[in-house]
Design a protein around this motif. Sequence first.
Motif: not given
Length: 348
Positions: A86-108
């Motif tokens: 759950v973050t204000a970081m909305v860049e695609v690269k930020d989401e990609a990094k989160g998913f690479e680390l194992g997160a399941l979802d991304y809420i802005t």
Amino acid sequence: MSDHLSQQTILVVDDTEANIDVLLEALGDHYDVSVAMDGEGAIESIADEKPDLILLDIMMPGMDGYEVCRRLKSEPATADIPIIFVTAMVEVKDEAKGFELGALDYITKPISIPIVQARVNTHLTLQNAQRTLKNQNVILEEKVRERTKALWQSRLSTINCLGRAAEFRDPETGSHILRMSHYSQKLALAAGKDQAWSELLLNAAPMHDVGKVGVPDRILLKPGKLDEEEWQIMQKHVSMGAEILGNQSAPLLQLACEIAVSHHEKWDGRGYPNGLQGETIPVSGRIVAIADVFDALTSERPYKKAWEITRAMDLIQEEAGNHFDPDLAELFVAILPEILTIREKFQG
């Protein structure tokens, strides 16, 4: 919101009280929600009690959300906890990094209460389904193991019954097949065979003389020496054993068939039924040949007295390279104390 999720726990990790308040408002009525305001606190909290799901901010002082996620996913005990950033970081690269680390979802951020509720409900429902499936798989695997064990025991019972059927028609006793089977297992282990194959040999060896059920009593029970014609008939028990046990898919019965047809072959090629020589004789047959002869020599029969152990061992050593595989004969001598322990255990 589904009632069956009411007892599930959520850990909210965020360093901003306003964000925490919004998430508590969105989820507090439906879940057991706990809070950590930094990464270190989150790790400590999870060590005490593992939550069902984590809502994790990324930008925090000290240990950021990425590092928290990386640590949790690297540990087997916490790797399966669903993490939603759950973050204000909305860049695609930020989401990609989160998913690479194992997160399941991304809420802005800013946080939308309906979106948070929907995403949390979706992932917890999925997690419940996965846990249910895993539990069902565990139950199914246990049932399969139990059924496989029952089938194996049934097959062993059949093997032993057939082996005893042959023994009942022979002057030998049921104790003979117990002793020679355990001798065979010990010799196989001494020869470097693995535990699984050696145990298979233990359970297949009782069938070595099953073909004797087809030998007439006048020959099988004759107290004296067989004449040439009678001996030719007696030798047929190996081929009859192969016919009884042949064309089976089960490894146990395949090995039993191999033993039945090869345990009267001799290292120098003078055995029967095929006159095989040396290592062309299956190792199972070579092992059982030594175990069978030793027990026959050291057991009393209606037509002979039991030999002394030293006399029987002398013969095995003398026949090394003639009747017996010389390497196996040498190993049998080396493990004689274990052989004698088995002999004592299964006397009578």
